[in-house]
Write a protein that holds these residues in place. Sequence first.
Motif, short mmCIF file in Angstrom:
data_model
loop_
_atom_site.label_atom_id
_atom_site.label_comp_id
_atom_site.label_asym_id
_atom_site.label_seq_id
_atom_site.Cartn_x
_atom_site.Cartn_y
_atom_site.Cartn_z
N ALA A 145 -1.36 0.89 -9.64
CA ALA A 145 -1.10 0.24 -10.92
C ALA A 145 -1.09 -1.27 -10.77
O ALA A 145 -1.62 -2.01 -11.62
N PHE A 146 -0.47 -1.74 -9.69
CA PHE A 146 -0.42 -3.18 -9.42
C PHE A 146 -1.82 -3.77 -9.32
O PHE A 146 -2.15 -4.76 -10.00
N LEU A 147 -2.68 -3.16 -8.51
CA LEU A 147 -4.04 -3.66 -8.37
C LEU A 147 -4.80 -3.60 -9.70
O LEU A 147 -5.57 -4.50 -10.03
N ASN A 148 -4.58 -2.53 -10.44
CA ASN A 148 -5.28 -2.39 -11.71
C ASN A 148 -4.92 -3.54 -12.66
O ASN A 148 -5.79 -4.13 -13.32
N TRP A 149 -3.63 -3.87 -12.74
CA TRP A 149 -3.21 -4.99 -13.59
C TRP A 149 -3.79 -6.31 -13.10
O TRP A 149 -4.18 -7.17 -13.90
N ALA A 195 6.80 -0.50 -23.16
CA ALA A 195 7.59 0.21 -24.16
C ALA A 195 8.97 0.57 -23.63
O ALA A 195 9.97 0.48 -24.36
N ASN A 196 9.05 0.96 -22.36
CA ASN A 196 10.32 1.39 -21.78
C ASN A 196 10.59 0.72 -20.44
O ASN A 196 11.31 1.25 -19.60
N ALA A 197 10.00 -0.46 -20.22
CA ALA A 197 10.16 -1.16 -18.95
C ALA A 197 10.17 -2.67 -19.20
O ALA A 197 9.48 -3.16 -20.09
N GLU A 198 10.93 -3.37 -18.39
CA GLU A 198 11.01 -4.83 -18.50
C GLU A 198 9.77 -5.51 -17.94
O GLU A 198 9.43 -6.62 -18.35
N THR A 199 9.11 -4.86 -16.97
CA THR A 199 7.95 -5.43 -16.31
C THR A 199 6.84 -4.39 -16.26
O THR A 199 7.02 -3.25 -16.68
N LEU A 200 5.69 -4.77 -15.70
CA LEU A 200 4.52 -3.89 -15.76
C LEU A 200 4.52 -2.77 -14.75
O LEU A 200 4.01 -1.67 -15.03
N CYS A 201 5.04 -3.00 -13.55
CA CYS A 201 4.96 -1.97 -12.52
C CYS A 201 6.00 -2.21 -11.43
O CYS A 201 6.58 -3.31 -11.34
N ALA A 202 6.24 -1.21 -10.64
CA ALA A 202 7.10 -1.27 -9.44
C ALA A 202 8.56 -1.54 -9.76
O ALA A 202 9.35 -1.78 -8.84
N GLY A 203 8.94 -1.53 -11.02
CA GLY A 203 10.34 -1.71 -11.39
C GLY A 203 10.88 -3.10 -11.15
O GLY A 203 12.10 -3.30 -11.09
N LEU A 239 0.82 -1.21 0.00
CA LEU A 239 0.00 0.00 0.00
C LEU A 239 0.85 1.26 0.00
O LEU A 239 0.47 2.29 -0.57
N GLU A 240 2.02 1.19 0.61
CA GLU A 240 2.89 2.37 0.71
C GLU A 240 3.66 2.66 -0.56
O GLU A 240 4.25 3.73 -0.72
N ASP A 241 3.65 1.72 -1.49
CA ASP A 241 4.40 1.86 -2.74
C ASP A 241 3.60 2.72 -3.72
O ASP A 241 2.40 2.50 -3.91
N PRO A 242 4.22 3.69 -4.39
CA PRO A 242 3.50 4.50 -5.38
C PRO A 242 2.88 3.66 -6.51
O PRO A 242 1.93 4.12 -7.15
#
Length: 218
Positions: A91-95, A146-154, A84-87
Amino acid sequence: MITLYHCDAARSFRPLWMLEEMGLPYELKMLPFPPRVFAKDYLGINPLGTIPFMIDGETRMTESSGICHYLGIKYGPTPLMVGLEDPAYGAFLNWMYFSDATLTFPQTLVLRYTQLEPEERRNPQVATDYAKWFLGRLRAVEAATANAETLCAGRFTAADIVIGYALRLADSIGLAKDFGPNVAAYWARLQQRDGFKRAVAAEQKAGVEQNVAPRVRA
């Protein structure tokens, strides 16, 4: 021990992959697809007749992405979850929700009207329309990768597992040829994960040992 009812290449692959990524012990019970037709005794276990079905003590669950979320929370902490504390939490929940409600739904209609229905009930127009629907919704994954290896949170998370399964299903029903370049590269990366490979191997091994033939693919 966790028990997971699974069909070859079905959406129950999501929790199977999650279990392997987390290194949790489990028992895998293979069923022919669709089990409500070919394994009617299963209706006594899961009245819906759907896959997956997970048993963990008193807990019973039928939703593949929800099971992944449950496993990550109950048996974590794990980097597969986003807190929950992660920005990136939103996005994570949405995916996690997008994976089944938005991506897998149109795919199931393509599968139904190209492979599962009797020949006289198959409908190429329905299959084509819903394939286009799926590919249109896949634009969100194309943009995110497009510019990331994964969907969210790096990092690789359960979001990649649940979306990754939708790509596996697309591959199995002949839609991967229409992936955009980012999605194609992302799907190739996911297949190289040790957890993914272990899940595929577990699926194949259990199918052979339990004498359940794999589903015919497109």
